[in-house]
Design a protein around this motif. Structure first.
Motif, mmCIF file in Angstrom:
data_model
loop_
_atom_site.group_PDB
_atom_site.id
_atom_site.type_symbol
_atom_site.label_atom_id
_atom_site.label_comp_id
_atom_site.label_asym_id
_atom_site.label_seq_id
_atom_site.Cartn_x
_atom_site.Cartn_y
_atom_site.Cartn_z
ATOM 1 N N LYS A 177 0.856 -1.192 0.000
ATOM 2 C CA LYS A 177 0.000 0.000 0.000
ATOM 3 C C LYS A 177 0.893 1.244 0.000
ATOM 4 C CE LYS A 177 -0.357 0.314 5.029
ATOM 5 N NZ LYS A 177 -1.252 0.429 6.195
ATOM 6 N N VAL A 178 0.235 2.387 0.034
ATOM 7 C CA VAL A 178 0.974 3.657 0.140
ATOM 8 C C VAL A 178 1.584 3.732 1.532
ATOM 9 C CG1 VAL A 178 0.807 6.173 0.139
ATOM 10 C CG2 VAL A 178 -0.534 4.830 -1.496
ATOM 11 N N ALA A 179 2.862 4.056 1.591
ATOM 12 C CA ALA A 179 3.532 4.225 2.880
ATOM 13 C C ALA A 179 3.178 5.605 3.422
ATOM 14 C CB ALA A 179 5.034 4.076 2.719
ATOM 15 N N VAL A 180 2.441 5.589 4.520
ATOM 16 C CA VAL A 180 1.994 6.865 5.089
ATOM 17 C C VAL A 180 2.943 7.262 6.215
ATOM 18 C CG1 VAL A 180 0.112 8.103 6.207
ATOM 19 C CG2 VAL A 180 -0.391 6.338 4.498
ATOM 20 N N PHE A 181 3.817 8.211 5.912
ATOM 21 C CA PHE A 181 4.703 8.780 6.932
ATOM 22 C C PHE A 181 3.872 9.846 7.641
ATOM 23 C CE2 PHE A 181 7.347 6.929 3.718
ATOM 24 C CZ PHE A 181 8.461 6.430 4.375
ATOM 25 N N ASP A 182 3.389 9.484 8.818
ATOM 26 C CA ASP A 182 2.322 10.267 9.438
ATOM 27 C C ASP A 182 2.767 11.256 10.509
ATOM 28 O OD1 ASP A 182 3.075 8.215 11.058
ATOM 29 O OD2 ASP A 182 1.069 7.369 11.336
ATOM 30 N N ILE A 183 4.064 11.400 10.705
ATOM 31 C CA ILE A 183 4.562 12.415 11.645
ATOM 32 C C ILE A 183 5.399 13.436 10.860
ATOM 33 C CG2 ILE A 183 6.042 12.866 13.626
ATOM 34 C CD1 ILE A 183 3.466 11.535 14.374
ATOM 35 N N LEU A 184 4.941 14.662 10.870
ATOM 36 C CA LEU A 184 5.658 15.726 10.151
ATOM 37 C C LEU A 184 6.793 16.271 11.007
ATOM 38 C CD1 LEU A 184 2.855 17.830 8.416
ATOM 39 C CD2 LEU A 184 4.739 16.627 7.296
ATOM 40 N N LEU A 214 14.532 1.648 7.631
ATOM 41 C CA LEU A 214 15.357 0.772 8.468
ATOM 42 C C LEU A 214 14.553 -0.513 8.737
ATOM 43 C CD1 LEU A 214 17.878 0.213 10.195
ATOM 44 C CD2 LEU A 214 16.698 1.397 12.094
ATOM 45 N N THR A 215 15.153 -1.626 8.357
ATOM 46 C CA THR A 215 14.454 -2.919 8.515
ATOM 47 C C THR A 215 15.326 -3.908 9.289
ATOM 48 O OG1 THR A 215 15.326 -3.706 6.406
ATOM 49 C CG2 THR A 215 13.160 -2.618 6.379
ATOM 50 N N PRO A 216 14.685 -4.874 9.985
ATOM 51 C CA PRO A 216 15.454 -5.941 10.655
ATOM 52 C C PRO A 216 16.072 -6.883 9.617
ATOM 53 C CG PRO A 216 13.188 -5.848 11.457
ATOM 54 C CD PRO A 216 13.264 -4.970 10.250
ATOM 55 N N GLY A 217 16.930 -7.759 10.042
ATOM 56 C CA GLY A 217 17.540 -8.708 9.119
ATOM 57 C C GLY A 217 16.519 -9.695 8.577
ATOM 58 N N GLY A 218 16.836 -10.212 7.384
ATOM 59 C CA GLY A 218 15.975 -11.210 6.775
ATOM 60 C C GLY A 218 14.764 -10.630 6.081
ATOM 61 N N GLN A 219 14.806 -9.332 5.723
ATOM 62 C CA GLN A 219 13.651 -8.690 5.088
ATOM 63 C C GLN A 219 13.890 -8.514 3.582
ATOM 64 O OE1 GLN A 219 10.725 -7.902 6.723
ATOM 65 N NE2 GLN A 219 11.726 -9.058 8.366
ATOM 66 N N ASN A 220 12.793 -8.659 2.845
ATOM 67 C CA ASN A 220 12.800 -8.401 1.408
ATOM 68 C C ASN A 220 12.055 -7.078 1.195
ATOM 69 O OD1 ASN A 220 12.923 -8.519 -1.355
ATOM 70 N ND2 ASN A 220 11.353 -10.124 -1.554
ATOM 71 N N VAL A 221 12.819 -6.054 0.919
ATOM 72 C CA VAL A 221 12.237 -4.704 0.832
ATOM 73 C C VAL A 221 12.070 -4.328 -0.633
ATOM 74 C CG1 VAL A 221 12.503 -2.276 1.432
ATOM 75 C CG2 VAL A 221 13.342 -4.063 2.991
ATOM 76 N N LYS A 222 10.843 -3.974 -0.978
ATOM 77 C CA LYS A 222 10.549 -3.502 -2.329
ATOM 78 C C LYS A 222 9.714 -2.223 -2.223
ATOM 79 C CE LYS A 222 10.650 -8.047 -4.564
ATOM 80 N NZ LYS A 222 9.900 -9.034 -5.400
ATOM 81 N N ASP A 257 0.931 17.617 -9.534
ATOM 82 C CA ASP A 257 1.352 16.210 -9.578
ATOM 83 C C ASP A 257 1.470 15.651 -8.161
ATOM 84 O OD1 ASP A 257 1.430 16.196 -12.305
ATOM 85 O OD2 ASP A 257 3.621 16.337 -12.475
ATOM 86 N N GLU A 258 1.142 14.356 -8.007
ATOM 87 C CA GLU A 258 1.176 13.705 -6.694
ATOM 88 C C GLU A 258 2.304 12.678 -6.638
ATOM 89 O OE1 GLU A 258 -3.544 14.072 -5.468
ATOM 90 O OE2 GLU A 258 -2.732 12.125 -6.105
ATOM 91 N N VAL A 259 3.052 12.736 -5.543
ATOM 92 C CA VAL A 259 4.206 11.844 -5.355
ATOM 93 C C VAL A 259 4.036 11.114 -4.019
ATOM 94 C CG1 VAL A 259 6.720 11.697 -5.211
ATOM 95 C CG2 VAL A 259 5.653 13.463 -6.643
ATOM 96 N N TYR A 260 4.347 9.828 -4.021
ATOM 97 C CA TYR A 260 4.253 9.057 -2.777
ATOM 98 C C TYR A 260 5.119 7.804 -2.882
ATOM 99 C CZ TYR A 260 0.800 6.620 -5.666
ATOM 100 O OH TYR A 260 0.166 5.957 -6.698
ATOM 101 N N VAL A 261 5.317 7.156 -1.725
ATOM 102 C CA VAL A 261 6.079 5.905 -1.638
ATOM 103 C C VAL A 261 5.072 4.754 -1.537
ATOM 104 C CG1 VAL A 261 7.753 4.568 -0.305
ATOM 105 C CG2 VAL A 261 7.990 7.067 -0.496
ATOM 106 N N TYR A 262 5.368 3.694 -2.291
ATOM 107 C CA TYR A 262 4.434 2.555 -2.299
ATOM 108 C C TYR A 262 5.187 1.271 -1.955
ATOM 109 C CZ TYR A 262 0.524 -0.356 -3.736
ATOM 110 O OH TYR A 262 -0.530 -1.269 -3.751
ATOM 111 N N HIS A 263 4.655 0.550 -0.936
ATOM 112 C CA HIS A 263 5.197 -0.770 -0.582
ATOM 113 C C HIS A 263 4.602 -1.801 -1.543
ATOM 114 C CE1 HIS A 263 7.083 0.385 3.211
ATOM 115 N NE2 HIS A 263 5.963 1.028 3.548
#
Length: 285
Positions: A177-184, A214-222, A257-263
């Protein structure tokens, strides 16, 4: 003394000398005329009194006729005076005209010199004026260029756009989904929405975005960075142990234009003050 002043003084001196001579002659004629009129008045008075003799007049009977002029002689003298006065008037007119003519000629010569000097000055001023005009045009162009730069800087100062956000949670699992960085942390220009996780470009221009997870070990980040639902950058990482995935991407945007990060896959994330999404306007068009 200048040439103009010398000529003017010379002409005035000639005119003054001529006028002085004429004035002296006229004064003498007036004095003589007054004497004749006084004698005529006395003769008239004598003729009216008859035998009574004016003591101021000579006795014509006792005087020799050659010593006392007759009335005809007085009239002849008066005519001579009038002729002389007319002659003097004519001479005065001739001398005055001559002096005036000389003055006019001198003035005309001076006018010609002045006109020649003015023509020379106009020519010099014309050449200098052209140079000054060229200099002025160049200066004006420089000022206009500086003004454009200042306007651009002012426009940029009014178009500062920068945001930086993090997650509220310290540690969580995310789904595609869209990564919601919710603290400004920063939101200059108020272009980022912490509720939706979407940045909306307020101006057309060049923008730069950064994402850090930042992710723990053993993660597949896309992760995808998307503009209007279109992926403009793809990030893939497999962590053996705890690691941060960081990417930086610059892109040109249109206003709105709209920009966002998507997991794109589910993964475990360390959130608060460990993962960030930020962006800023580099230059508006």
């Amino acid at each position: 003394m200048s040439e103009i002043e010398e000529l003017c003084d010379l002409n005035l001196s000639d005119l003054e000398d001529s006028n002085s001579a004429l004035s002296t002659s006229q004064d003498a004629l007036r004095a003589l005329d007054m004497k004749i009129k006084a004698l005529e008045a006395k003769l008239d008075k004598r003729s009216k009194k008859g035998k009574k003799r004016d003591p101021d007049l000579p006795d014509l009977k006792k005087s020799n006729s050659t010593l006392w002029p007759s009335r005809a002689a007085f009239l002849a003298l008066e005519m001579k005076m009038e002729a002389l006065e007319a002659k003097m008037d004519k001479k005065r007119e001739r001398d005055t005209n001559s002096t005036l003519s000389t003055s006019h000629e001198a003035l005309r010569a001076l006018e010609m010199k002045i006109e020649a000097l003015e023509a020379k000055m106009d020519k010099e001023n014309g050449a200098g004026g052209t140079a000054r005009n060229e200099s002025f045009v160049a200066l004006e162009a420089t000022v206009e260029a500086q003004e454009r730069k200042i306007n651009a800087i002012e426009a940029m100062s009014g178009r500062l756009v920068y945001f930086r956000a993090t997650f509220k949670l310290d540690h969580f699992w995310t789904t595609p989904k869209v990564a919601v960085f919710d603290i400004l942390l920063e939101n200059t220009g108020k272009a980022y929405n912490p509720s939706s996780g979407i940045f909306k470009a307020p101006f057309q221009g060049l923008y730069v975005f950064t994402v850090q997870l930042l992710t723990p070990g053993g993660q597949n980040v896309k992760l995808d960075l998307r503009v209007n639902s279109i992926s403009v950058m793809l990030s893939r990482a497999v962590s053996v142990k705890e690691a941060s995935t960081v990417f930086v991407h610059g892109t040109s945007l249109q206003a709105g234009d709209e920009v966002y990060v998507y997991h794109t896959v589910a993964c475990e994330i360390f959130g608060r003050m460990s993962s960030f999404f930020s962006g800023w306007l580099v230059k508006s068009y």
